[in-house]
Write an enzyme that holds these catalytic residues in place. Structure first.
Site, short mmCIF file in Angstrom:
data_model
loop_
_atom_site.label_atom_id
_atom_site.label_comp_id
_atom_site.label_asym_id
_atom_site.label_seq_id
_atom_site.Cartn_x
_atom_site.Cartn_y
_atom_site.Cartn_z
N GLY A 248 0.70 -1.25 0.01
CA GLY A 248 0.07 -0.07 -0.09
C GLY A 248 0.81 1.12 0.06
O GLY A 248 2.08 1.22 -0.42
N ALA A 249 0.12 2.26 0.17
CA ALA A 249 0.70 3.87 0.23
C ALA A 249 1.53 3.90 -1.41
O ALA A 249 2.57 4.06 -1.51
CB ALA A 249 1.76 4.02 1.24
N HIS B 293 4.73 1.87 -7.99
CA HIS B 293 3.91 0.67 -7.79
C HIS B 293 2.82 0.86 -9.29
O HIS B 293 2.51 -0.18 -9.68
CB HIS B 293 2.92 0.93 -6.87
CG HIS B 293 3.44 0.78 -5.39
ND1 HIS B 293 3.69 1.78 -4.43
CD2 HIS B 293 3.96 -0.47 -4.81
CE1 HIS B 293 3.99 1.24 -3.50
NE2 HIS B 293 4.38 0.01 -3.69
N GLY C 56 9.71 -3.90 -8.27
CA GLY C 56 10.40 -2.76 -8.62
C GLY C 56 12.03 -3.17 -8.37
O GLY C 56 12.20 -3.72 -7.75
N VAL D 97 11.56 4.21 -10.25
CA VAL D 97 10.77 5.14 -10.52
C VAL D 97 11.32 6.25 -9.57
O VAL D 97 11.25 5.98 -8.58
CB VAL D 97 9.40 4.96 -10.72
CG1 VAL D 97 8.88 6.59 -10.85
CG2 VAL D 97 8.80 4.02 -11.72
#
Ligand code: PAF
Length: 282
Positions: free
Chosen positions: A42-43, A48, A158, A187
């Site tokens: 999450g967050a 993501h 990632g 990213v």
């Protein structure tokens, strides 16, 4: 409004029994043409979302999960303070193309109370593994469970968590899992900071300083400086350094430089290879 929605409506499962009821039909319909899976805690940030978008591009159906996995937190305070932004997460995941969102509970995923676990004995013991006892056992165990739960054909991670990605890749191979593990580039924010949910916990001053990690990684490669140079510069500027180390990675065994350092009680990690530094992408 939801007027410019390009994707269909995302189905949210708040417990696993509902998911297991629907799963058979969903697999029958989509698995042959690909089911992509993006596990998260999450967050959600653009890192993501890039995973979800790539999953959407390569698969007919995309499943994501949000589960803040207690077994991978060696530090109880880090677990307690892990950011949670569920309502925003659901909107973002859906707009990136997620079709199914799994929100399992602790009881859902640990019916065994974590008596059974996956542990790796070499690569998980260095870098973050050396500084976070039990961390990768927790990661590998939850990821194996989530792979089994989702029955996906492809999964996406990632490169910011490079060690995690490599350990998951080799676990999939070791256990003959019928799914592909795909790693995507880190990213970064405009100033180069690798996106991470924990960035939300930095003070404004530390948030500015945090960009030094990627900037020093890049500079150290282009100016032929050692890992030790990066470590001493970070310490000089008030970071508490866990490690800066070089390790050969990937099929070509190219050198990759790994950093973990604290600002306050927030632990940040990043990594970069010489070609990535030369490309100069922030
Ligand atoms: O990278 C993460 O967010 C977590 O380690 C993962 C892979 C979702 C397992 O809890």
């Amino acid at each position: 409004g939801r007027a410019c929605h390009m994707t269909g409506k995302m189905k949210v499962y708040r417990n696993l029994s509902a998911w297991f009821e629907d799963r058979g039909a969903i697999l029958k319909k989509h698995r042959e043409r690909g089911i992509g899976f993006v596990p998260t805690m999450g967050a959600l940030h653009d890192g993501h979302l890039s995973l979800i978008r790539q999953a959407k591009a390569q698969n007919e159906l995309v499943i994501a999960s949000i589960f803040v996995n207690p077994t991978q937190f060696n530090n109880p305070d880090d677990y307690a303070k892990y950011p949670s932004t569920l309502e925003a997460d659901l909107r973002l995941a859906e707009s990136a193309g997620c079709d199914v969102m799994l929100l399992p509970s602790k009881e859902d995923v640990y019916p065994d109370q974590y008596r059974y676990r996956v542990s790796e004995s070499e690569f998980s013991k260095i870098l973050c593994g050396a500084h976070r006892p039990g961390h990768f056992d927790g990661v590998l165990t939850i990821v194996l469970k989530l792979f089994q739960i989702s029955q996906a054909s492809r999964s996406y991670f990632g490169q910011k968590d490079y060690q995690q990605l490599e350990l998951i890749r080799s676990m999939a191979k070791a256990f003959f899992l019928d799914l592909e593990v795909i790693g995507l580039p880190t990213v970064r924010e405009a100033d180069g900071l690798a996106m991470s949910s924990r960035n939300l916990r930095l003070t404004p001053e530390d948030r500015k300083k945090a960009a030094m990690i990627s900037q020093l990684l890049r500079q150290s490669f282009t100016e032929h400086k050692s890992a030790g140079f990066v470590a001493s510069e970070l310490s000089k500027h008030g970071f508490r350094v866990d490690y800066v180390e070089d390790h050969p990675t990937g099929p070509s065994a190219e050198l990759r430089r790994f950093v973990a350092a604290f600002l306050g009680d927030v632990r940040l990690i990043d990594n970069m290879s010489a070609p990535e530094a030369a490309r100069g992408t922030t």
